[in-house]
Design a protein around this motif. Structure first.
Motif, PDB file in Angstrom:
ATOM      1  N   THR A   2       0.829  -1.191   0.000  1.00 38.95           N
ATOM      2  CA  THR A   2       0.000   0.000   0.000  1.00 38.95           C
ATOM      3  C   THR A   2       0.871   1.251   0.000  1.00 38.95           C
ATOM      4  O   THR A   2       2.051   1.213   0.362  1.00 38.95           O
ATOM      5  N   THR A   4       0.498   3.613   2.038  1.00 41.46           N
ATOM      6  CA  THR A   4       0.793   3.890   3.450  1.00 41.46           C
ATOM      7  C   THR A   4       2.062   3.180   3.882  1.00 41.46           C
ATOM      8  O   THR A   4       2.921   3.760   4.569  1.00 41.46           O
ATOM      9  N   LYS A   7       4.974   4.969   2.510  1.00 41.18           N
ATOM     10  CA  LYS A   7       5.210   6.182   3.286  1.00 41.18           C
ATOM     11  C   LYS A   7       5.957   5.865   4.571  1.00 41.18           C
ATOM     12  O   LYS A   7       6.862   6.598   4.981  1.00 41.18           O
ATOM     13  N   TYR A   8       5.616   4.745   5.199  1.00 42.68           N
ATOM     14  CA  TYR A   8       6.269   4.351   6.450  1.00 42.68           C
ATOM     15  C   TYR A   8       7.748   4.041   6.242  1.00 42.68           C
ATOM     16  O   TYR A   8       8.603   4.462   7.031  1.00 42.68           O
ATOM     17  N   CYS A  25       4.588  10.281  10.985  1.00 42.48           N
ATOM     18  CA  CYS A  25       3.454   9.760  10.214  1.00 42.48           C
ATOM     19  C   CYS A  25       2.146   9.800  10.995  1.00 42.48           C
ATOM     20  O   CYS A  25       1.103   9.343  10.501  1.00 42.48           O
TER      21      CYS A  25
END
Length: 313
Positions: A2, A4, A7-8, A25
């Motif tokens: 994903t 997300t 991004k992590y 985050c």
């Protein structure tokens, strides 16, 4: 996989710490850790070395993080394209400015943007050139205002103005009564410089290269002092410790407002810097860049020469 999770992993690579990455985050650390472990299991690779006090990226992890940054940047570009369908200037614009430009340009720039593009509020960050370019690459900034040349390539640049330098001396210094100063004369004086990391320091050393060896040697304090800001250096000059070189916008008058400093111009050829807008080649809000340029060209920045005919390179 994903967005997300991507991004992590970018956040962990940037902060080198799971806790700090989670804070950035806005999630709990267990949530971030579980998501990254899930991604590692899916990909069948280890992205981060977790031993020791600082998290490091594995060689394969570094490649994947770089690709993740690219994917996130392209995702943001898709959102911007959709937003521009309604209003090319709509939405926040994240602008970085180097320390030696911000105090002298931003007050009039922000006022001008509120007047001419109220739907595009600026989110501002002052920092060193290298840090601003890093934030640009990562998509954390939309554009930056810096001095050319850049320490690296790969960005679009648009010059906005040329800014000459002046010599600042105390009101008791013999040079205070001079009409001009030759740059070669600086080597006979104690120079006050900005510390490492400031591009303006490097530009001053180009004006007086003899200072470079004093600024880097063990006994350099005998000939040069380093300050953290132009304001700190101003006060040191006013106290008679030495002299310095300032960008013209920070010294618009021959005498400082408190009467403690004299600002003396250089003889020709006058040393100067070129200030430019810089952004990623993949950035899609060209209308926002154009509007920012237009407003900068209308700003009242003392002593600079605006460049309305400059072209993007």
């Amino acid at each position: 996989m994903t967005l997300t999770e991507l991004k992590y992993i970018v956040a962990v690579a940037r902060h080198r710490h799971f806790g700090h990455a989670a804070e950035a985050c806005f999630v709990a650390q267990p949530t971030l850790s579980v998501a990254i472990k899930k991604l590692e299991d899916e990909l069948g690779v280890i992205l981060f070395e977790r031993g020791g006090s600082e998290i490091t990226t594995t060689p394969i992890g570094a490649q994947i993080v770089a690709q993740a940054e690219h994917v996130l940047e392209q995702t943001a570009a898709i959102k911007e394209i959709a937003k521009q369908n309604n209003d090319p200037l709509a939405g926040i614009f994240r602008l970085g400015v180097i320390y030696t430009i911000g105090p002298y340009l931003l007050p009039t720039l922000v006022k001008g943007m509120i007047e001419h593009a109220p739907q595009m509020p600026l989110v501002l960050q002052e920092n060193f050139t290298t840090k601003l370019l890093e934030l640009l690459r990562q998509g954390e900034l939309d554009a930056a205002i810096v001095a050319l040349p850049l320490p690296e390539s790969g960005f679009m640049t648009l010059p906005v103005y040329d800014e000459p330098f002046v010599v600042a001396v105390s009101n008791q210094h013999p040079w205070g009564k001079r009409e001009s100063i030759n740059s070669n004369e600086l080597k006979s004086e104690t120079m006050l410089l900005l510390g490492n990391g400031h591009c303006f320091r490097d530009q001053v050393l180009e004006v007086c290269p003899e200072m470079a060896r004093f600024a880097t040697s063990d006994d350099g304090i005998a000939r040069t002092f380093e300050g953290s800001s132009l304001e700190t250096i101003r006060h040191m000059v006013a106290s008679g410790i030495g002299i310095t070189v300032l960008p013209k916008a920070s010294a618009p008058n021959a005498v400082s407002s408190d009467g403690m400093l004299r600002h003396v111009p250089f003889e020709a050829p006058i040393p100067m810097r070129q200030v430019a807008l810089v952004w990623r080649k993949s950035f899609t809000r060209q209308a926002a860049i154009n509007k920012l340029q237009q407003v900068i060209l209308q700003c009242d920045v003392p002593g600079v020469t605006m460049l309305p005919d400059a072209v993007i390179s």
